[in-house]
Design an enzyme around this catalytic site. Structure first.
Site, PDB file in Angstrom:
ATOM      1  N   GLU A   1      59.058-115.321  -0.577  1.00 13.81           N
ATOM      2  CA  GLU A   1      58.994-114.827   0.609  1.00 13.81           C
ATOM      3  C   GLU A   1      59.603-115.724   1.636  1.00 13.81           C
ATOM      4  O   GLU A   1      59.251-116.833   1.567  1.00 13.81           O
ATOM      5  CB  GLU A   1      57.452-114.526   1.093  1.00 13.81           C
TER       6      GLU A   1
ATOM      7  N   ASP B   1      63.658-105.487   5.156  1.00 13.43           N
ATOM      8  CA  ASP B   1      64.070-105.465   6.502  1.00 13.43           C
ATOM      9  C   ASP B   1      65.168-104.591   6.515  1.00 13.43           C
ATOM     10  O   ASP B   1      66.151-104.904   6.000  1.00 13.43           O
ATOM     11  CB  ASP B   1      64.079-106.782   7.123  1.00 13.43           C
TER      12      ASP B   1
ATOM     13  N   LYS C   1      71.019-102.700  13.335  1.00 14.10           N
ATOM     14  CA  LYS C   1      71.961-102.609  14.112  1.00 14.10           C
ATOM     15  C   LYS C   1      73.552-102.972  13.058  1.00 14.10           C
ATOM     16  O   LYS C   1      73.139-103.778  12.098  1.00 14.10           O
ATOM     17  CB  LYS C   1      72.205-103.980  15.054  1.00 14.10           C
TER      18      LYS C   1
ATOM     19  N   ASP D   1      61.099 -96.426   3.549  1.00 12.84           N
ATOM     20  CA  ASP D   1      60.794 -95.356   4.709  1.00 12.84           C
ATOM     21  C   ASP D   1      62.095 -95.028   5.376  1.00 12.84           C
ATOM     22  O   ASP D   1      62.211 -93.847   6.046  1.00 12.84           O
ATOM     23  CB  ASP D   1      59.701 -95.533   5.772  1.00 12.84           C
TER      24      ASP D   1
HETATM   25  C1  LIG Z   1      59.300-105.361   6.017  1.00 10.16           C
HETATM   26  S1  LIG Z   1      58.642-106.698   5.446  1.00 10.16           S
HETATM   27  C2  LIG Z   1      57.869-105.945   4.211  1.00 10.16           C
HETATM   28  C3  LIG Z   1      56.790-106.808   3.637  1.00 10.16           C
HETATM   29  C4  LIG Z   1      56.058-106.106   2.133  1.00 10.16           C
HETATM   30  N1  LIG Z   1      57.155-105.961   0.940  1.00 10.16           N
HETATM   31  C5  LIG Z   1      55.294-104.774   2.311  1.00 10.16           C
HETATM   32  O1  LIG Z   1      56.131-103.855   1.840  1.00 10.16           O
HETATM   33  O2  LIG Z   1      54.402-105.003   3.237  1.00 10.16           O
HETATM   34  C6  LIG Z   1      59.992-107.510   4.887  1.00 10.16           C
HETATM   35  C7  LIG Z   1      59.517-108.894   4.109  1.00 10.16           C
HETATM   36  O3  LIG Z   1      60.729-109.513   3.572  1.00 10.16           O
HETATM   37  C8  LIG Z   1      60.843-110.812   4.009  1.00 10.16           C
HETATM   38  N2  LIG Z   1      62.210-111.307   3.755  1.00 10.16           N
HETATM   39  C9  LIG Z   1      63.294-110.647   4.299  1.00 10.16           C
HETATM   40  N3  LIG Z   1      64.427-111.188   3.460  1.00 10.16           N
HETATM   41  C10 LIG Z   1      64.088-111.829   2.607  1.00 10.16           C
HETATM   42  C11 LIG Z   1      64.833-112.759   1.667  1.00 10.16           C
HETATM   43  N4  LIG Z   1      66.198-112.587   1.581  1.00 10.16           N
HETATM   44  N5  LIG Z   1      64.074-113.447   0.771  1.00 10.16           N
HETATM   45  C12 LIG Z   1      62.675-113.195   0.851  1.00 10.16           C
HETATM   46  N6  LIG Z   1      61.982-112.783   1.727  1.00 10.16           N
HETATM   47  C13 LIG Z   1      62.659-111.922   2.609  1.00 10.16           C
HETATM   48  C14 LIG Z   1      60.392-110.861   5.329  1.00 10.16           C
HETATM   49  O4  LIG Z   1      60.029-112.140   5.608  1.00 10.16           O
HETATM   50  C15 LIG Z   1      59.263-109.945   5.354  1.00 10.16           C
HETATM   51  O5  LIG Z   1      58.180-110.559   5.156  1.00 10.16           O
END
Ligand SMILES: C[S@@+](CC[C@H](N)C(=O)[O-])C[C@H]1O[C@@H](n2cnc3c(N)ncnc32)[C@H](O)[C@@H]1O
Length: 240
Positions: free
Chosen positions: A91, A141, A145, A177
Protein backbone atom coordinates in the site's frame (compact mmCIF):
# COMPACT_ATOMS: atom_id res chain seq x y z
CA UNK A 1 18.84 -6.16 -6.55
CA UNK A 2 19.43 -2.98 -8.61
CA UNK A 3 18.20 0.32 -7.19
CA UNK A 4 16.31 2.66 -9.51
CA UNK A 5 18.55 5.32 -11.00
CA UNK A 6 16.44 8.04 -9.43
CA UNK A 7 17.52 6.98 -5.91
CA UNK A 8 20.24 9.54 -5.40
CA UNK A 9 22.16 9.49 -2.13
CA UNK A 10 21.53 13.19 -1.50
CA UNK A 11 17.73 13.16 -1.91
CA UNK A 12 15.89 14.68 1.10
CA UNK A 13 15.06 12.12 3.78
CA UNK A 14 11.32 12.72 3.39
CA UNK A 15 11.36 12.06 -0.35
CA UNK A 16 10.81 8.46 -1.39
CA UNK A 17 11.84 8.14 -5.02
CA UNK A 18 10.47 4.61 -5.27
CA UNK A 19 7.00 5.89 -4.49
CA UNK A 20 7.29 9.17 -6.33
CA UNK A 21 9.33 8.00 -9.27
CA UNK A 22 8.84 10.36 -12.18
CA UNK A 23 6.42 12.34 -10.04
CA UNK A 24 3.67 9.97 -11.17
CA UNK A 25 2.39 8.95 -7.77
CA UNK A 26 2.00 11.59 -5.12
CA UNK A 27 1.15 10.28 -1.68
CA UNK A 28 2.98 12.96 0.31
CA UNK A 29 0.91 14.20 3.20
CA UNK A 30 -0.82 10.89 3.84
CA UNK A 31 1.07 10.31 7.09
CA UNK A 32 -0.03 7.94 9.83
CA UNK A 33 -1.12 9.50 13.11
CA UNK A 34 0.17 6.75 15.40
CA UNK A 35 -3.36 5.94 16.62
CA UNK A 36 -3.28 2.27 15.57
CA UNK A 37 -0.77 -0.34 16.71
CA UNK A 38 0.49 -2.37 13.74
CA UNK A 39 2.86 -4.38 15.95
CA UNK A 40 5.51 -6.01 13.77
CA UNK A 41 3.17 -6.29 10.76
CA UNK A 42 4.05 -2.95 9.11
CA UNK A 43 7.21 -2.58 7.02
CA UNK A 44 8.09 0.85 5.66
CA UNK A 45 9.76 0.22 2.33
CA UNK A 46 11.61 3.52 2.15
CA UNK A 47 14.40 3.82 -0.38
CA UNK A 48 15.45 0.21 -0.40
CA UNK A 49 12.53 -2.12 0.40
CA UNK A 50 13.42 -5.65 1.49
CA UNK A 51 13.00 -8.27 -1.24
CA UNK A 52 10.09 -10.67 -0.92
CA UNK A 53 12.48 -13.43 0.11
CA UNK A 54 13.28 -11.54 3.32
CA UNK A 55 9.63 -10.96 4.23
CA UNK A 56 8.16 -14.37 3.38
CA UNK A 57 8.09 -16.83 6.31
CA UNK A 58 9.21 -20.03 4.65
CA UNK A 59 6.99 -22.28 6.74
CA UNK A 60 4.19 -20.89 4.53
CA UNK A 61 4.43 -22.66 1.18
CA UNK A 62 2.63 -20.11 -0.99
CA UNK A 63 2.54 -16.33 -1.40
CA UNK A 64 -0.04 -13.88 -2.76
CA UNK A 65 0.27 -10.08 -3.03
CA UNK A 66 -2.50 -7.51 -2.86
CA UNK A 67 -1.58 -4.16 -4.39
CA UNK A 68 -3.39 -1.10 -3.03
CA UNK A 69 -4.77 -2.96 -0.03
CA UNK A 70 -6.27 0.20 1.48
CA UNK A 71 -7.51 -0.37 5.03
CA UNK A 72 -7.07 -4.13 4.75
CA UNK A 73 -10.57 -5.66 4.57
CA UNK A 74 -9.53 -8.21 1.96
CA UNK A 75 -6.28 -9.10 3.73
CA UNK A 76 -8.11 -9.62 7.01
CA UNK A 77 -10.51 -12.08 5.38
CA UNK A 78 -7.88 -13.75 3.20
CA UNK A 79 -5.46 -14.42 6.07
CA UNK A 80 -8.33 -16.17 7.87
CA UNK A 81 -9.42 -18.46 5.03
CA UNK A 82 -5.91 -19.18 3.64
CA UNK A 83 -3.82 -20.01 6.71
CA UNK A 84 -1.05 -21.65 4.64
CA UNK A 85 -0.60 -18.65 2.34
CA UNK A 86 1.63 -15.64 3.06
CA UNK A 87 -0.43 -12.56 2.12
CA UNK A 88 1.59 -9.41 1.50
CA UNK A 89 -0.35 -6.17 1.17
CA UNK A 90 1.52 -3.40 -0.64
CA UNK A 91 0.00 0.00 0.00
CA UNK A 92 1.47 3.33 -1.07
CA UNK A 93 -0.32 5.35 1.61
CA UNK A 94 1.30 4.72 4.97
CA UNK A 95 -1.78 5.75 6.95
CA UNK A 96 -3.87 3.03 5.28
CA UNK A 97 -1.12 0.43 5.57
CA UNK A 98 -0.94 1.13 9.28
CA UNK A 99 -4.69 0.70 9.73
CA UNK A 100 -4.57 -2.60 7.83
CA UNK A 101 -1.54 -3.88 9.75
CA UNK A 102 -3.22 -2.98 13.05
CA UNK A 103 -6.28 -5.03 12.05
CA UNK A 104 -4.16 -8.09 11.27
CA UNK A 105 -2.12 -7.61 14.45
CA UNK A 106 -5.27 -7.19 16.53
CA UNK A 107 -6.61 -10.50 15.22
CA UNK A 108 -3.32 -12.29 15.87
CA UNK A 109 -2.67 -13.10 12.21
CA UNK A 110 0.73 -14.64 11.49
CA UNK A 111 0.42 -15.03 7.72
CA UNK A 112 -0.07 -11.40 6.69
CA UNK A 113 2.13 -8.32 6.41
CA UNK A 114 1.81 -4.75 5.13
CA UNK A 115 4.53 -3.06 3.12
CA UNK A 116 4.50 0.65 2.34
CA UNK A 117 5.69 0.93 -1.24
CA UNK A 118 4.70 1.29 -4.88
CA UNK A 119 3.37 -2.15 -5.79
CA UNK A 120 4.36 -2.03 -9.45
CA UNK A 121 7.97 -1.14 -8.65
CA UNK A 122 8.06 -3.83 -5.98
CA UNK A 123 6.92 -6.53 -8.40
CA UNK A 124 9.50 -5.32 -10.92
CA UNK A 125 12.60 -5.50 -8.79
CA UNK A 126 11.96 -7.21 -5.45
CA UNK A 127 10.09 -10.40 -6.40
CA UNK A 128 11.90 -13.42 -7.82
CA UNK A 129 10.44 -14.80 -11.07
CA UNK A 130 7.55 -17.20 -10.63
CA UNK A 131 7.25 -16.62 -6.87
CA UNK A 132 3.57 -15.73 -6.61
CA UNK A 133 0.37 -17.77 -6.68
CA UNK A 134 -1.75 -14.66 -7.10
CA UNK A 135 -1.79 -10.87 -7.42
CA UNK A 136 -4.95 -9.08 -6.28
CA UNK A 137 -5.78 -5.52 -7.43
CA UNK A 138 -9.17 -4.26 -6.24
CA UNK A 139 -10.67 -0.88 -7.09
CA UNK A 140 -7.37 0.68 -8.16
CA UNK A 141 -7.42 4.46 -8.48
CA UNK A 142 -8.94 5.20 -11.92
CA UNK A 143 -7.14 8.55 -12.46
CA UNK A 144 -9.98 9.70 -14.74
CA UNK A 145 -8.24 12.78 -16.23
CA UNK A 146 -6.60 11.93 -19.52
CA UNK A 147 -3.31 13.55 -18.52
CA UNK A 148 -3.16 11.36 -15.38
CA UNK A 149 -3.91 8.01 -17.00
CA UNK A 150 -0.22 7.03 -17.01
CA UNK A 151 -0.51 6.77 -13.22
CA UNK A 152 -2.90 3.82 -13.48
CA UNK A 153 -1.66 0.42 -12.40
CA UNK A 154 -2.81 -1.31 -15.61
CA UNK A 155 -0.63 0.41 -18.18
CA UNK A 156 0.68 -1.40 -21.26
CA UNK A 157 3.82 -2.68 -19.54
CA UNK A 158 2.01 -4.30 -16.60
CA UNK A 159 1.31 -7.77 -18.12
CA UNK A 160 5.06 -8.35 -18.48
CA UNK A 161 5.60 -7.30 -14.86
CA UNK A 162 2.82 -9.61 -13.64
CA UNK A 163 3.95 -12.47 -15.90
CA UNK A 164 7.41 -12.32 -14.39
CA UNK A 165 6.18 -12.44 -10.78
CA UNK A 166 3.43 -15.08 -11.13
CA UNK A 167 4.04 -18.80 -11.41
CA UNK A 168 2.49 -20.55 -14.45
CA UNK A 169 -1.12 -21.27 -13.48
CA UNK A 170 -1.13 -18.37 -11.01
CA UNK A 171 -3.77 -15.65 -11.29
CA UNK A 172 -4.26 -11.91 -11.48
CA UNK A 173 -7.56 -10.96 -9.84
CA UNK A 174 -9.09 -7.54 -10.54
CA UNK A 175 -12.31 -5.79 -9.55
CA UNK A 176 -13.61 -2.31 -10.27
CA UNK A 177 -16.79 -0.28 -10.66
CA UNK A 178 -15.19 1.96 -13.29
CA UNK A 179 -16.41 0.76 -16.70
CA UNK A 180 -13.72 2.61 -18.68
CA UNK A 181 -10.94 1.24 -16.52
CA UNK A 182 -12.43 -2.28 -16.73
CA UNK A 183 -12.34 -1.93 -20.50
CA UNK A 184 -8.69 -0.93 -20.34
CA UNK A 185 -7.85 -3.94 -18.14
CA UNK A 186 -9.75 -6.31 -20.44
CA UNK A 187 -7.82 -4.90 -23.42
CA UNK A 188 -4.35 -4.80 -21.79
CA UNK A 189 -4.55 -8.17 -20.04
CA UNK A 190 -6.70 -9.83 -22.70
CA UNK A 191 -4.21 -9.06 -25.46
CA UNK A 192 -1.15 -10.15 -23.45
CA UNK A 193 0.28 -13.44 -24.77
CA UNK A 194 1.24 -14.53 -21.23
CA UNK A 195 -2.37 -14.44 -19.92
CA UNK A 196 -5.82 -15.79 -20.65
CA UNK A 197 -9.10 -14.72 -19.07
CA UNK A 198 -10.33 -17.51 -16.78
CA UNK A 199 -14.13 -17.29 -16.24
CA UNK A 200 -14.22 -20.71 -14.54
CA UNK A 201 -11.80 -19.39 -11.92
CA UNK A 202 -13.95 -16.27 -11.46
CA UNK A 203 -16.95 -18.49 -10.68
CA UNK A 204 -14.90 -20.85 -8.50
CA UNK A 205 -13.50 -18.19 -6.16
CA UNK A 206 -16.80 -16.33 -5.92
CA UNK A 207 -18.48 -19.60 -4.90
CA UNK A 208 -15.81 -20.23 -2.26
CA UNK A 209 -16.81 -16.97 -0.56
CA UNK A 210 -15.13 -13.93 1.01
CA UNK A 211 -11.37 -13.92 1.36
CA UNK A 212 -10.53 -16.23 -1.55
CA UNK A 213 -10.47 -13.50 -4.19
CA UNK A 214 -12.35 -10.29 -5.17
CA UNK A 215 -14.16 -9.74 -1.87
CA UNK A 216 -14.53 -8.17 0.67
CA UNK A 217 -13.03 -4.70 0.25
CA UNK A 218 -14.07 -1.35 1.67
CA UNK A 219 -14.63 0.14 -1.77
CA UNK A 220 -16.65 -2.88 -2.84
CA UNK A 221 -18.95 -2.43 0.16
CA UNK A 222 -19.37 1.29 -0.55
CA UNK A 223 -20.12 0.79 -4.25
CA UNK A 224 -22.50 -2.12 -3.65
CA UNK A 225 -24.46 0.12 -1.26
CA UNK A 226 -24.64 2.72 -4.05
CA UNK A 227 -25.96 0.08 -6.48
CA UNK A 228 -23.03 0.36 -8.86
CA UNK A 229 -22.13 -2.44 -11.25
CA UNK A 230 -18.92 -4.20 -10.27
CA UNK A 231 -16.87 -6.19 -12.78
CA UNK A 232 -14.52 -8.92 -11.61
CA UNK A 233 -11.89 -10.59 -13.80
CA UNK A 234 -9.41 -13.41 -13.25
CA UNK A 235 -6.53 -13.88 -15.71
CA UNK A 236 -4.45 -17.06 -15.61
CA UNK A 237 -0.68 -16.96 -16.18
CA UNK A 238 0.00 -19.33 -19.08
CA UNK A 239 3.06 -21.62 -19.07
CA UNK A 240 6.08 -19.92 -20.64
C1 LIG B 1 -9.37 3.28 -4.36
S1 LIG B 1 -8.36 2.60 -3.12
C2 LIG B 1 -8.93 0.91 -3.00
C3 LIG B 1 -8.51 0.26 -1.70
C4 LIG B 1 -8.94 -1.22 -1.55
N1 LIG B 1 -8.34 -2.05 -2.57
C5 LIG B 1 -10.43 -1.36 -1.58
O1 LIG B 1 -10.96 -1.91 -2.57
O2 LIG B 1 -11.08 -0.93 -0.61
C6 LIG B 1 -6.82 2.41 -4.00
C7 LIG B 1 -5.64 2.21 -3.05
O3 LIG B 1 -4.49 1.89 -3.81
C8 LIG B 1 -3.36 2.59 -3.28
N2 LIG B 1 -2.39 2.67 -4.39
C9 LIG B 1 -2.51 3.38 -5.52
N3 LIG B 1 -1.46 3.15 -6.34
C10 LIG B 1 -0.67 2.26 -5.70
C11 LIG B 1 0.55 1.62 -6.02
N4 LIG B 1 1.17 1.85 -7.18
N5 LIG B 1 1.09 0.75 -5.12
C12 LIG B 1 0.47 0.52 -3.95
N6 LIG B 1 -0.69 1.10 -3.60
C13 LIG B 1 -1.25 1.95 -4.45
C14 LIG B 1 -3.92 3.89 -2.80
O4 LIG B 1 -3.13 4.47 -1.80
C15 LIG B 1 -5.28 3.45 -2.24
O5 LIG B 1 -5.20 3.06 -0.88
Amino acid sequence: MPRPESESADAPATFNPRMHQGGKLSFRGRQHDGAEDPGPLLVRGGRNPPPLDELWPRELPRCEIEIGSGKGAFLLAATAVKPDVFLLGIEAAEAYAQVAAAKLHGQGRRNGLLLVDNGKLYLQDRVDPGSLDAVHVYFPDPWPKRRHQGRRFFTDEVPAVLAQALRPGGHLYFASDNAAYCGQVARVMGSAPQFVRDPAEEQRVLALGPGHAFSPTNFERKYLEQGRTIRRYAFARLPA
